[in-house]
Design a protein around this motif. Structure first.
Motif, PDB file in Angstrom:
ATOM      1  N   ALA A  97       0.474  -1.612  -0.035  1.00  0.00           N
ATOM      2  CA  ALA A  97      -0.137  -0.368  -0.066  1.00  0.00           C
ATOM      3  C   ALA A  97       0.870   1.176   0.364  1.00  0.00           C
ATOM      4  O   ALA A  97       1.964   0.968   0.498  1.00  0.00           O
ATOM      5  N   GLU A  98       0.303   2.071  -0.717  1.00  0.00           N
ATOM      6  CA  GLU A  98       1.442   3.610  -0.972  1.00  0.00           C
ATOM      7  C   GLU A  98       0.602   3.990   0.248  1.00  0.00           C
ATOM      8  O   GLU A  98      -0.771   4.683   0.172  1.00  0.00           O
ATOM      9  N   THR A  99       1.034   4.543   1.105  1.00  0.00           N
ATOM     10  CA  THR A  99       0.646   5.264   2.415  1.00  0.00           C
ATOM     11  C   THR A  99       0.689   7.060   2.668  1.00  0.00           C
ATOM     12  O   THR A  99       0.014   7.302   3.196  1.00  0.00           O
ATOM     13  N   THR A 100       1.876   6.916   2.224  1.00  0.00           N
ATOM     14  CA  THR A 100       1.854   8.859   1.913  1.00  0.00           C
ATOM     15  C   THR A 100       2.424   8.734   0.314  1.00  0.00           C
ATOM     16  O   THR A 100       2.588   8.509  -0.699  1.00  0.00           O
ATOM     17  N   SER A 101       1.106   9.896  -0.009  1.00  0.00           N
ATOM     18  CA  SER A 101       1.902  10.728  -1.910  1.00  0.00           C
ATOM     19  C   SER A 101       3.048  11.044  -1.938  1.00  0.00           C
ATOM     20  O   SER A 101       3.870  10.699  -1.417  1.00  0.00           O
ATOM     21  N   PHE A 153       5.996   3.493   1.051  1.00  0.00           N
ATOM     22  CA  PHE A 153       5.219   2.013   0.595  1.00  0.00           C
ATOM     23  C   PHE A 153       4.998   0.957   1.738  1.00  0.00           C
ATOM     24  O   PHE A 153       5.475   0.814   3.337  1.00  0.00           O
ATOM     25  N   GLU A 154       3.883   0.302   2.168  1.00  0.00           N
ATOM     26  CA  GLU A 154       3.830  -0.565   3.345  1.00  0.00           C
ATOM     27  C   GLU A 154       3.085  -2.158   3.102  1.00  0.00           C
ATOM     28  O   GLU A 154       2.771  -1.828   2.575  1.00  0.00           O
ATOM     29  N   PRO A 155       4.167  -2.857   3.091  1.00  0.00           N
ATOM     30  CA  PRO A 155       3.797  -4.387   2.654  1.00  0.00           C
ATOM     31  C   PRO A 155       2.716  -5.055   3.557  1.00  0.00           C
ATOM     32  O   PRO A 155       3.371  -4.543   4.610  1.00  0.00           O
ATOM     33  N   VAL A 156       1.817  -4.956   3.201  1.00  0.00           N
ATOM     34  CA  VAL A 156       0.432  -5.414   3.875  1.00  0.00           C
ATOM     35  C   VAL A 156       0.387  -6.407   4.151  1.00  0.00           C
ATOM     36  O   VAL A 156      -0.704  -7.355   5.602  1.00  0.00           O
TER      37      VAL A 156
END
Length: 194
Positions: A97-101, A153-156
């Protein structure tokens, strides 16, 4: 000798699409069967067309086929009993997930939107005869390092995908889980208000 698998169709409280009632998450993957590349492309295409807040499409995927160095790196990052079975999957996918632009603004719905994309992927894959199992037991930092994943980016989740295998090939404890009945709490217990 094959381990018998129970009927995996969900006993739903209300009618749902057959594809949703039939979808389940196995651990037994066919170690000798490759994934059909068109089916894999269709599953990823279904993820691409999932809805997202403001059409931000905050999902990214690392897609690794069995036998590749990337597949091995993902498998090495798995924890616990996930390592006992997931390596047989034809494909391992890291859902990110791209958690920050890029400008540093938070994207608060990114993880939710990624979940929708993976749900679309799983339904399309099941429709095409492939099986998906999502895992939370993995080392996020190891995956960040292995694939150069930026901090925003966060590996979910890690997704195992491929043709189903024989549960008899699993360790005994996992064979029992594979054959156990599917259960969910009643729908009414999931509703806070209705």
């Amino acid at each position: 000798m094959s381990t018998p698998v129970l009927n995996r169709t969900a006993a739903t409280d209300a009618p749902v699409l057959e594809i949703l009632a039939d979808r389940w998450s196995p651990r037994a993957y066919a170690v000798d069967d490759e994934v059909d590349e068109q089916q894999l492309a269709s599953a990823l295409e279904a993820a691409r067309w999932a809805p997202s807040a403001n059409n931000t499409q905050p999902w990214r995927f690392v897609v690794a086929r069995r036998g590749s160095a990337e597949h091995a790196r993902i498998h090495d990052a798995l924890m616990g009993f996930n390592q006992a079975w997931a390596g047989n999957a034809a494909v391992l996918i890291v859902a990110v997930a791209e958690t920050t632009s890029p400008d540093g603004s938070p994207l608060p719905w990114a993880v939710y939107d990624l979940g929708q994309a993976v749900a679309h992927l799983s339904v399309q894959a099941h429709h095409d005869g492939l099986y998906v199992h999502q895992m939370g037991g993995f080392d996020r930092d190891a995956l960040r390092d292995a694939f150069g994943i930026e901090e925003r980016f966060e590996p979910v989740t890690v997704v195992a995908l491929g043709p189903i295998g024989d549960a008899a090939d699993l360790p005994e404890a996992l064979q029992e889980r594979e054959a156990a009945p599917r259960v969910r709490r009643p729908l009414a217990e999931s509703l806070i208000a209705s």
